[in-house]
Scaffold this motif. Structure first.
Motif, short mmCIF file in Angstrom:
data_model
loop_
_atom_site.label_atom_id
_atom_site.label_comp_id
_atom_site.label_asym_id
_atom_site.label_seq_id
_atom_site.Cartn_x
_atom_site.Cartn_y
_atom_site.Cartn_z
N MET A 1 0.81 -1.19 0.00
CA MET A 1 0.00 0.00 0.00
C MET A 1 0.85 1.26 0.00
N ILE A 2 1.97 1.21 0.65
CA ILE A 2 2.84 2.38 0.68
C ILE A 2 3.33 2.69 -0.73
N GLN A 3 3.46 1.66 -1.58
CA GLN A 3 3.86 1.90 -2.95
C GLN A 3 2.92 2.89 -3.63
N ASN A 4 1.64 2.81 -3.34
CA ASN A 4 0.69 3.74 -3.92
C ASN A 4 1.02 5.18 -3.56
N ALA A 5 1.54 5.39 -2.37
CA ALA A 5 1.87 6.73 -1.92
C ALA A 5 3.10 7.26 -2.65
N GLU A 6 4.01 6.36 -3.07
CA GLU A 6 5.24 6.79 -3.70
C GLU A 6 5.12 6.81 -5.22
N ARG A 7 4.39 5.87 -5.80
CA ARG A 7 4.26 5.76 -7.24
C ARG A 7 2.78 5.56 -7.56
N PRO A 8 2.14 6.59 -8.13
CA PRO A 8 0.71 6.46 -8.39
C PRO A 8 0.43 5.36 -9.41
N PRO A 9 -0.65 4.60 -9.20
CA PRO A 9 -1.03 3.60 -10.19
C PRO A 9 -1.49 4.25 -11.47
N THR A 30 -4.94 7.98 -2.31
CA THR A 30 -3.52 7.79 -2.05
C THR A 30 -3.11 8.66 -0.87
N LEU A 31 -3.65 9.86 -0.81
CA LEU A 31 -3.32 10.77 0.27
C LEU A 31 -3.70 10.17 1.62
N SER A 32 -4.90 9.57 1.72
CA SER A 32 -5.30 9.00 3.00
C SER A 32 -4.45 7.80 3.37
N LEU A 33 -4.04 7.00 2.36
CA LEU A 33 -3.15 5.87 2.65
C LEU A 33 -1.79 6.37 3.14
N ALA A 34 -1.30 7.43 2.52
CA ALA A 34 -0.02 8.00 2.95
C ALA A 34 -0.14 8.55 4.37
N GLN A 36 -2.22 7.54 6.68
CA GLN A 36 -2.30 6.41 7.61
C GLN A 36 -0.93 5.79 7.83
N ALA A 37 -0.13 5.68 6.79
CA ALA A 37 1.23 5.15 6.95
C ALA A 37 2.02 6.06 7.89
N LYS A 38 1.85 7.38 7.74
CA LYS A 38 2.53 8.32 8.64
C LYS A 38 2.00 8.15 10.06
N GLY A 39 0.71 7.90 10.20
CA GLY A 39 0.13 7.67 11.52
C GLY A 39 0.74 6.46 12.19
N GLU A 40 0.92 5.40 11.41
CA GLU A 40 1.52 4.18 11.97
C GLU A 40 2.98 4.41 12.35
N GLN A 41 3.70 5.18 11.53
CA GLN A 41 5.09 5.51 11.87
C GLN A 41 5.13 6.35 13.15
N GLU A 42 4.20 7.27 13.26
CA GLU A 42 4.15 8.12 14.46
C GLU A 42 3.81 7.28 15.69
N LEU A 43 2.95 6.28 15.53
CA LEU A 43 2.62 5.38 16.63
C LEU A 43 3.87 4.62 17.10
N GLU A 44 4.68 4.17 16.18
CA GLU A 44 5.93 3.48 16.54
C GLU A 44 6.86 4.42 17.29
N ARG A 45 7.00 5.66 16.81
CA ARG A 45 7.86 6.64 17.50
C ARG A 45 7.31 6.94 18.90
N ALA A 46 5.99 7.07 18.99
CA ALA A 46 5.36 7.36 20.28
C ALA A 46 5.61 6.24 21.28
N THR A 47 5.49 5.01 20.82
CA THR A 47 5.72 3.86 21.70
C THR A 47 7.17 3.85 22.19
N ARG A 48 8.11 4.15 21.30
CA ARG A 48 9.52 4.24 21.72
C ARG A 48 9.71 5.34 22.76
N SER A 49 9.12 6.51 22.50
CA SER A 49 9.24 7.63 23.45
C SER A 49 8.67 7.23 24.81
#
Length: 140
Positions: A1-9, A30-34, A36-49
């Protein structure tokens, strides 16, 4: 799914996430998928913090993850759980209860791990909120 954010179909304009009208109705943009991917990355950073004890920073990051969007109910409930923990240990019981309520609204089967439920500060608060939620379900 992240591929969609980097290279449009095919059929989408590069960088816009725009698609044909019939596609826009059926698939998330694509914007909402991107986001959400950023949200998941932020969740990982938050958990580490959080694990590093940087609670103020973790609280901002968990909220940012929720605001960006998280795909799964498990991730959404986890973000609310950690916000509840931070609020409880900071003496903000009402905010703690509110976050546990949000976790249970997202995932009615949400439970704390055995070590978490036994915590002397947030364990009793969670059990109380869970009992209130169960009573509301029974009343309906």
């Amino acid at each position: 799914m992240i591929q969609n954010a980097e290279r449009p179909p095919e059929g989408k304009a590069p960088g816009t996430g725009a698609s044909a009208p019939e596609e826009a109705k059926d698939e998330p943009s694509t914007l909402s998928l991107a986001a959400q991917a950023k949200g998941e990355q932020e969740l990982e950073r938050a958990t580490r913090s959080y694990e590093e004890g940087a609670y103020r920073n973790a609280a901002r990051q968990f909220q940012a993850a929720l605001d960006l969007g998280l795909r799964t109910k498990v991730d959404q409930a986890a973000a609310h759980k950690y916000l509840a923990f931070i609020n409880c240990v900071s003496g903000r019981e009402k905010a703690c209860r509110d976050e546990f309520r949000k976790a249970l609204e997202v995932d009615p089967g949400f439970e704390l791990a055995p070590a978490e439920i036994g915590h002397p500060i947030w364990g009793p608060v969670f059990r109380s909120v869970k009992a209130e939620a169960a009573a509301k379900v029974k009343a309906k």
